[in-house]
Design a protein around this motif. Structure first.
Motif, PDB file in Angstrom:
ATOM      1  N   LYS A 111       0.822  -1.161  -0.089  1.00  0.00           N
ATOM      2  CA  LYS A 111      -0.173  -0.019  -0.013  1.00  0.00           C
ATOM      3  C   LYS A 111       0.961   1.190   0.021  1.00  0.00           C
ATOM      4  N   VAL A 112       0.231   2.446  -0.191  1.00  0.00           N
ATOM      5  CA  VAL A 112       1.036   3.788  -0.172  1.00  0.00           C
ATOM      6  C   VAL A 112       0.741   4.421   1.042  1.00  0.00           C
ATOM      7  N   LEU A 113       1.759   4.697   1.780  1.00  0.00           N
ATOM      8  CA  LEU A 113       1.380   5.599   3.011  1.00  0.00           C
ATOM      9  C   LEU A 113       0.857   6.961   2.926  1.00  0.00           C
ATOM     10  N   ASP A 114       0.570   7.527   3.744  1.00  0.00           N
ATOM     11  CA  ASP A 114       0.071   9.065   3.705  1.00  0.00           C
ATOM     12  C   ASP A 114       1.518   9.988   3.216  1.00  0.00           C
ATOM     13  N   ALA A 138       3.670  12.907  -5.022  1.00  0.00           N
ATOM     14  CA  ALA A 138       1.987  13.244  -4.726  1.00  0.00           C
ATOM     15  C   ALA A 138       1.296  13.350  -5.852  1.00  0.00           C
ATOM     16  N   ASP A 139       1.779  13.853  -7.007  1.00  0.00           N
ATOM     17  CA  ASP A 139       0.798  14.056  -8.200  1.00  0.00           C
ATOM     18  C   ASP A 139       0.749  12.670  -9.182  1.00  0.00           C
ATOM     19  N   VAL A 144       0.731   4.367 -10.171  1.00  0.00           N
ATOM     20  CA  VAL A 144       1.708   3.761  -9.777  1.00  0.00           C
ATOM     21  C   VAL A 144       1.612   2.425 -10.220  1.00  0.00           C
ATOM     22  N   ARG A 145       2.577   1.498 -10.689  1.00  0.00           N
ATOM     23  CA  ARG A 145       2.671   0.096 -10.854  1.00  0.00           C
ATOM     24  C   ARG A 145       4.026  -0.319 -10.712  1.00  0.00           C
ATOM     25  N   ALA A 154       6.056   5.470 -11.545  1.00  0.00           N
ATOM     26  CA  ALA A 154       5.180   6.407 -11.188  1.00  0.00           C
ATOM     27  C   ALA A 154       4.959   7.160 -12.378  1.00  0.00           C
ATOM     28  N   GLY A 155       3.802   6.717 -13.008  1.00  0.00           N
ATOM     29  CA  GLY A 155       3.592   7.268 -14.391  1.00  0.00           C
ATOM     30  C   GLY A 155       4.371   6.631 -15.412  1.00  0.00           C
ATOM     31  N   THR A 156       5.462   7.454 -16.014  1.00  0.00           N
ATOM     32  CA  THR A 156       6.244   6.928 -17.117  1.00  0.00           C
ATOM     33  C   THR A 156       7.760   6.766 -16.516  1.00  0.00           C
TER      34      THR A 156
END
Length: 247
Positions: A111-114, A138-139, A144-145, A154-156
């Motif tokens: 999971k992703v934390l705050d 953050a953006d 995320v993969r 994160a994106g590309t």
């Protein structure tokens, strides 16, 4: 207590150890990434040179030698979470322990934390090849993969790679609970050696039917040992009664 009673006692302690291990395996049948344990014993042979009967000069006791892990891989269990991963083959994900040391787990719930950092379902931060947490901008949190070699995208843009550590002797690892292990002497796998499957986790490799059957066998062996103990007690009692009548 005579020698036969000591031998039976060592056998019963070994059976109790087996039952404890089997019960722990059953308790973790639903624990992701759990590797079943198997108790290991060895014989301690005592030589008695003063024994009247040659066959009685050696007495073998059962000694607990510890437990080993069955490293067979569990099946893939789909979770629907694209961040969850299963390690295909050997190795463990690296996580940050509460004391700052490195722990290892095959439970790939992610999971992703705050704070934007990747962590296990228990909140332990996942570490990269350099032992640092992996943070997501953050953006890019919605994009995320994780690729097959552990690279976190994160994106590309790659933002890190999940460290996967392999151990030549996994039985030297110490269990810390919740599927977490600690130990030393591991080797971080390269990207080419790392194989992750996204969208699910590794199920426990415990087979409930086989484990239940083993528990029944252990219980029957214990009952047999108890009957032998009772028979020996009866033999001693009859021998004492007969000796008392000779006087």
């Amino acid at each position: 207590m005579d020698v036969s009673s000591f031998v039976l006692l060592s056998h019963e302690q070994a059976l109790r150890r087996q039952l404890d291990v089997a019960a722990n395996n059953m308790a973790n049948v639903s624990t992701a990434g759990y590797k079943r344990e198997q108790a290991v014993f060895h014989a301690y042979v005592e030589n008695a040179t003063e024994a009247q009967v040659p066959d009685a000069r050696q007495t073998a006791y059962v000694l607990d030698y510890g437990a080993v892990h069955d490293i067979a891989q569990g099946s893939f269990q789909a979770t629907g979470n694209p961040l969850d991963v299963m390690i295909e083959g050997p190795g463990y994900l690296n996580i940050e322990m509460a004391d700052g040391s490195t722990g290892y787990t095959r439970a790939g719930f992610i999971k992703v934390l705050d704070s934007g950092e990747l962590a296990t379902s228990g909140g332990q931060r996942l570490l990269d090849e350099n032992g640092r947490p992996i943070a997501i901008p953050a953006d890019q949190l919605a994009q995320v993969r994780i690729t097959g070699d552990g690279t976190v995208m994160a994106g590309t843009d790659p933002v890190g790679r999940l460290a996967v550590t392999n151990f030549d002797d996994e039985n030297l690892l110490d269990a810390r609970g919740d599927g977490v292990l600690t130990g030393s002497g591991g080797r971080t796998l390269s990207a080419a050696q790392t194989k992750l499957r996204s969208g699910g986790v590794e199920a426990s490799n415990v087979e409930p039917v086989s484990e239940t059957t083993h528990m029944v066998e252990v219980l029957r062996s214990y009952q047999t040992s108890q009957r032998l103990s009772s028979d020996l007690a009866d033999m001693r009692r009859r021998a004492i009664d007969r000796l008392s009548k000779l006087g």
